[in-house]
Design a protein around this motif. Sequence first.
Motif, mmCIF file in Angstrom:
data_model
loop_
_atom_site.group_PDB
_atom_site.id
_atom_site.type_symbol
_atom_site.label_atom_id
_atom_site.label_comp_id
_atom_site.label_asym_id
_atom_site.label_seq_id
_atom_site.Cartn_x
_atom_site.Cartn_y
_atom_site.Cartn_z
ATOM 1 N N HIS A 75 0.805 -1.223 0.000
ATOM 2 C CA HIS A 75 0.000 0.000 0.000
ATOM 3 C C HIS A 75 0.841 1.278 0.000
ATOM 4 N N HIS A 80 1.444 3.833 -3.485
ATOM 5 C CA HIS A 80 1.388 5.297 -3.394
ATOM 6 C C HIS A 80 2.750 5.971 -3.455
ATOM 7 N N HIS A 112 -5.268 -1.278 -6.582
ATOM 8 C CA HIS A 112 -5.394 -0.185 -5.617
ATOM 9 C C HIS A 112 -5.306 1.187 -6.287
ATOM 10 N N HIS A 116 -8.260 4.086 -6.234
ATOM 11 C CA HIS A 116 -8.148 5.495 -5.858
ATOM 12 C C HIS A 116 -8.615 6.415 -6.975
ATOM 13 N N HIS A 255 -6.849 9.445 4.107
ATOM 14 C CA HIS A 255 -5.993 8.800 3.116
ATOM 15 C C HIS A 255 -6.448 9.079 1.677
HETATM 16 ZN ZN LIG Z 1 -4.460 3.838 -0.811
#
Ligand SMILES: [Zn+2]
Length: 310
Positions: A75, A80, A112, A116, A255
């Motif tokens: 993650h 990110h 992921h 987002h 987040h």
């Molecule tokens: Zn995330």
Amino acid sequence: MGSYIIRIIDKSNVRYIYNTSGSTIVWTNVFIFLILNVLSLYGIYVCIANKCWMTWCFAFWYGLAGGLGVTAGAHRLWSHRSYKARLPLRIVLMLFHSIAGQNDLYEWCRDHRVHHKYSETDADPHNSKRGFFFAHVGWLLTRKHPDVIIKGKQIDLSDLINDPVVYYHKKYYIVFYLIFCFILPIIIPLYVWSETVFYSVFGTVLRYVTSLHCTWFVNSAAHMFGDKPYNPNIEPRENLLVSYGAFGEGFHNYHHSFPFDYSTSEMGWRLNFTTFFIDFMALIGQAYDMKRLSKDMVCQRKLKVWSNSY
Ligand SMILES: [Zn+2]
Ligand SMILES: [Zn+2]
């Protein structure tokens, strides 16, 4: 969803053809997850009823390592790029992520990043608008919505495949998965403290299923239950229970508002074991360049949200 065939031609003229006809349910996954969950329920009974505390302690710490592989690795580091990690830490996080058994790093991060970019739309792999069950586990039991596949092809993942740790994890995932998620955690209790096969297997299954649900609650509960102090216009929320179980990943309104922040929260180590771990790694020189939103910016955002609500 109707039955149709999707054809995608990407920049390098490669064709992808998807036939979405027939059942959208992936029965193999339904069967596997059903068996795992039933076994883990029995594992809870075994855990409470027996005295093999060494095996449960081991399952706890082994599961904690797997959790960090997901939160600090897949993650915050790879999805990110909220901090940088030196090769030894990247290798450790890749091995930890294999313990969690949640697909290879490349696939995890692709899903992921799409989540987002297209949150709460058909292109979101675990779109919470389709209900709690779908966001929690249903998305793994059904075929992907065509938009997930189409948008997933458009996401830039070059940084991932150029990282040899991610590349080899993707290439040999099944080996990493079997060894670290199942074989090692079953064998270690057998040989180190003479545990029985029965308890060792149930400890492993219970650890695996518990860690899966902890991650899944981020996609379900943290998109449905909790406050939205940083951005009231999105669904992700601040959910303390999820933060507790997922090492700080339940501060989800923060987040999704500031996905570049390595801490995923303004509150440092509070209910955020992952931030503590990354800070410790920075202390020993393994993590660096951690990105963080300033306290002033956080205050300004909260004040703006608060004043707009009155
Ligand atoms: Zn995330
Ligand atoms: Zn989310």
